[in-house]
Design an enzyme around this catalytic site. Structure first.
Site, mmCIF file in Angstrom:
data_model
loop_
_atom_site.group_PDB
_atom_site.id
_atom_site.type_symbol
_atom_site.label_atom_id
_atom_site.label_comp_id
_atom_site.label_asym_id
_atom_site.label_seq_id
_atom_site.Cartn_x
_atom_site.Cartn_y
_atom_site.Cartn_z
ATOM 1 N N GLY A 33 37.645 34.752 39.753
ATOM 2 C CA GLY A 33 37.860 35.822 38.791
ATOM 3 C C GLY A 33 39.299 35.837 38.340
ATOM 4 C CB SER A 36 44.783 42.724 32.789
ATOM 5 O OG SER A 36 43.885 43.681 33.323
ATOM 6 C CG LEU A 39 44.746 34.461 39.643
ATOM 7 C CD1 LEU A 39 45.507 33.309 40.264
ATOM 8 C CD2 LEU A 39 43.715 33.930 38.666
ATOM 9 C CE LYS A 55 41.004 43.350 42.018
ATOM 10 N NZ LYS A 55 40.144 44.528 41.768
ATOM 11 C CG ASP A 152 33.534 53.461 36.202
ATOM 12 O OD1 ASP A 152 32.851 53.627 35.168
ATOM 13 O OD2 ASP A 152 34.315 52.512 36.352
#
EC number: 2.7.11.24
Length: 570
Positions: A33, A36, A39, A55, A152
């Site tokens: 992945g 912004s 990575l 991450k 969300d």
């Protein structure tokens, strides 16, 4: 010269772990992945043998709002430990307490998300629908009993594995309520969440919210699973309200009064009278009990929606599991989120994030609390061993343009787990699905599930990828041996292995081959195996026929996905 330019161009990303502790624990595999935020790389945890996702979140203190969101998420994921919520396994220790800008969060690895599952599968069954919804509600019950509202929920924020396991992720917009009264808060990321936002929040940025907003979102997600596309894909607030009322009918004046936005409330009041649409016509072939529950989840008035616990007790889930056994969570202490109740500075947030990192380093946390810590934690750099690895994965990414799946920019990707009906205590959870799991077949065959080879009666046999068209992917194939008759371990279902051999040859013997298909026992919520036989003719025919044959002999096969390098029966 070209190599030199490449290294200069990618210097910042090549030094993926520069200066951070624990780097010798992980072996980077590939970039999975990129966005912004930074990575995400898949990696091997050398200590445990598990595959994880690391991450890298860079420049986290550039904007204090982003830093607060990161703090909120890592704090909540530490406090909310549940099999249906994605797990942070580790956070790397930075080289300096007050001089770090990036953090490295190690997540369990999941294969996909519900958005991709819906998109890639047009043959999901009623059992899939039921089990998916049950897991989402089970997670929501745990979250809500902690007085946390996710805010969300959408298919991309629900991760999935091939064994039908779902896990809720992305708690960056979540809020903790410290009273039973509705909480007023500024609602961000409005556009991205409109399709799954409850009608009482339409057009409103400052909104009172209750657990009912998450229930509405789950209803929208469940409907999307049923029909294979978003239920209310509104282009704007008015269009969103039109779509909602087209299905549910015109709401009552009392329900309209719950809508916070003045213009939205006026629009609904002046709207022509609409009758509710037939759910059975909208959701063809769906279980009537599923539609009864869906109508409750999508009640326009938030007071009419059930709680997660009430929804779990719905007749739709009869026989699946005992609701009273599904765990609750203690309310989160107010002091954990004191930073949201005051104007925290960048230095405050940095100190709090550092404290969260220390939660994964118990000895240093103890020193920090006692005041005996060193002012800075400088670690011997072992970046050189990662430089080559990361250069390789970056080269693959930049060179091919499609070497990895970048469409899902989630922090967590694949881990072979078994579905659990009840929560696993935090101290035991790390032991689930050990990477050293092996199969025993008639006492003579051991297959290393997460490797690329198997030993059959002492002889190596290579897993090969069958030749298939671009439209179809098959499972990894092992050469079938007559002594392969019993499969004793759940781990096999993670690979969805198909066995082939001379019986697939037109000149071979016309004998049946054993094939093990994973399925979920929907009465207990546990993953299990179902063994049956598929004839040579079945295997030689289209794989969909073989799948249908398998399904007719037992519970539903596992879900299939469309991830690069993943091979399975579809």
């Amino acid at each position: 010269m070209q190599t030199s330019n490449f290294r200069k161009k990618n210097a910042a990303e090549v030094d993926f772990f520069m200066g951070y502790g624990d780097v010798n624990r992980y072996e980077v595999l590939e970039v999975i992945g990129k966005g912004s935020y930074g990575l995400v790389c898949s990696a091997n945890d050398i200590h445990t043998g598990e595959k994880v996702a690391i991450k890298k979140i860079h420049n986290i203190f550039e904007h204090i709002s982003d830093a607060a969101r990161i703090l909120r998420e890592i704090k909540l994921l530490r406090l909310l430990r549940h099999p249906d919520i994605v797990e942070i396994k580790h956070i790397m220790l930075p080289p300096s307490k007050m001089d770090f800008r990036d953090i490295y969060v190690v997540f369990e690895l999941m294969e996909s998300d519900l958005h991709q599952v819906i998109k890639a599968n047009d043959d999901l069954t009623r059992e899939h629908y039921q089990f998916f919804l049950y897991q989402m509600l089970r997670a929501l019950k745990y979250i809500h009993t902690a007085n946390v509202y996710h805010r969300d929920l959408k298919p991309k924020n629900i991760l999935a594995n091939a064994n039908c396991k779902l896990k809720i992720c992305d708690f960056g917009l979540a809020r903790v309520a410290f009273t039973d009264a509705p909480t007023t808060v500024f609602w961000t990321d409005y556009v991205a969440t409109r399709w799954y936002r409850a009608p009482e929040l339409c057009g409103s940025f400052y909104s009172k919210y209750t657990p009912a907003i998450d229930i509405w979102s789950i209803g929208c997600i469940f409907a999307e699973v049923l029909i294979g596309k978003p239920l209310f894909p509104g282009k704007n607030v008015v269009h969103q309200l039109d779509l909602i009322t087209d299905l549910l009918g015109t709401p009552s004046l009392d329900a309209i009064s719950q809508v916070r936005n003045d213009k939205a409330r006026k629009y609904l009041t002046c709207m022509r009278k609409k009758q509710p649409a037939s759910f059975s016509h909208k959701f063809l072939k769906a279980d009537p009990l599923a539609l009864q529950l869906l109508r409750k989840l999508l009640a326009f008035d938030p007071k009419d929606r059930p709680s997660a616990q009430e929804a779990l007790a719905d007749p739709y889930f009869n026989g699946l599991a005992k609701v009273e056994r599904e765990p609750s969570c203690q309310p989160i202490p107010k002091m954990e989120f004191e930073f949201e109740r005051r104007r925290a500075t960048k230095e405050d947030i940095k100190e709090l994030i550092f404290q969260e990192i220390l939660e994964y380093h118990p000895q240093l946390l103890k020193e920090h609390i006692s005041g005996t810590e060193r002012p800075n934690f400088h670690h011997l750099s072992v970046v050189d061993q990662f430089r080559k690895q990361f250069t390789q994965v970056e080269e693959n990414l930049n060179g091919s343009g499609a070497a990895v799946s970048l469409q899902r920019k989630h922090s967590s990707l694949p881990r072979s787990t078994i579905v659990h009906s009840a929560a696993i205590p935090a101290k035991d959870y790390k032991h689930v699905a050990s990477s050293s799991t092996k199969l025993a077949v008639d006492g003579s065959w051991n297959a290393q599930i997460q490797g690329v080879h198997a030993n059959i009666a002492g002889e190596p046999s290579t897993i090969v990828r069958p030749a298939v068209s671009s439209e179809r992917s098959l499972a990894p194939t092992l050469q079938w041996q007559p002594n392969m008759t019993h499969f004793l371990n759940h781990a096999l279902c993670y690979q969805n292995t198909v066995f082939s051999g001379s019986l697939l040859d037109a000149t071979g013997p016309a004998q049946a081959i054993p094939r093990t298909t994973p399925y979920v026992d929907y009465r207990s919520g546990n993953l299990d195996l179902y063994q049956h036989h598929v004839s040579r003719e079945d295997v030689q025919s289209d794989t969909a026929t073989a799948q249908a044959h398998a399904a007719s002999h037992g519970p539903v096969p596992a879900v299939s996905y469309s991830l690069p390098g993943t091979y399975r029966i579809t």
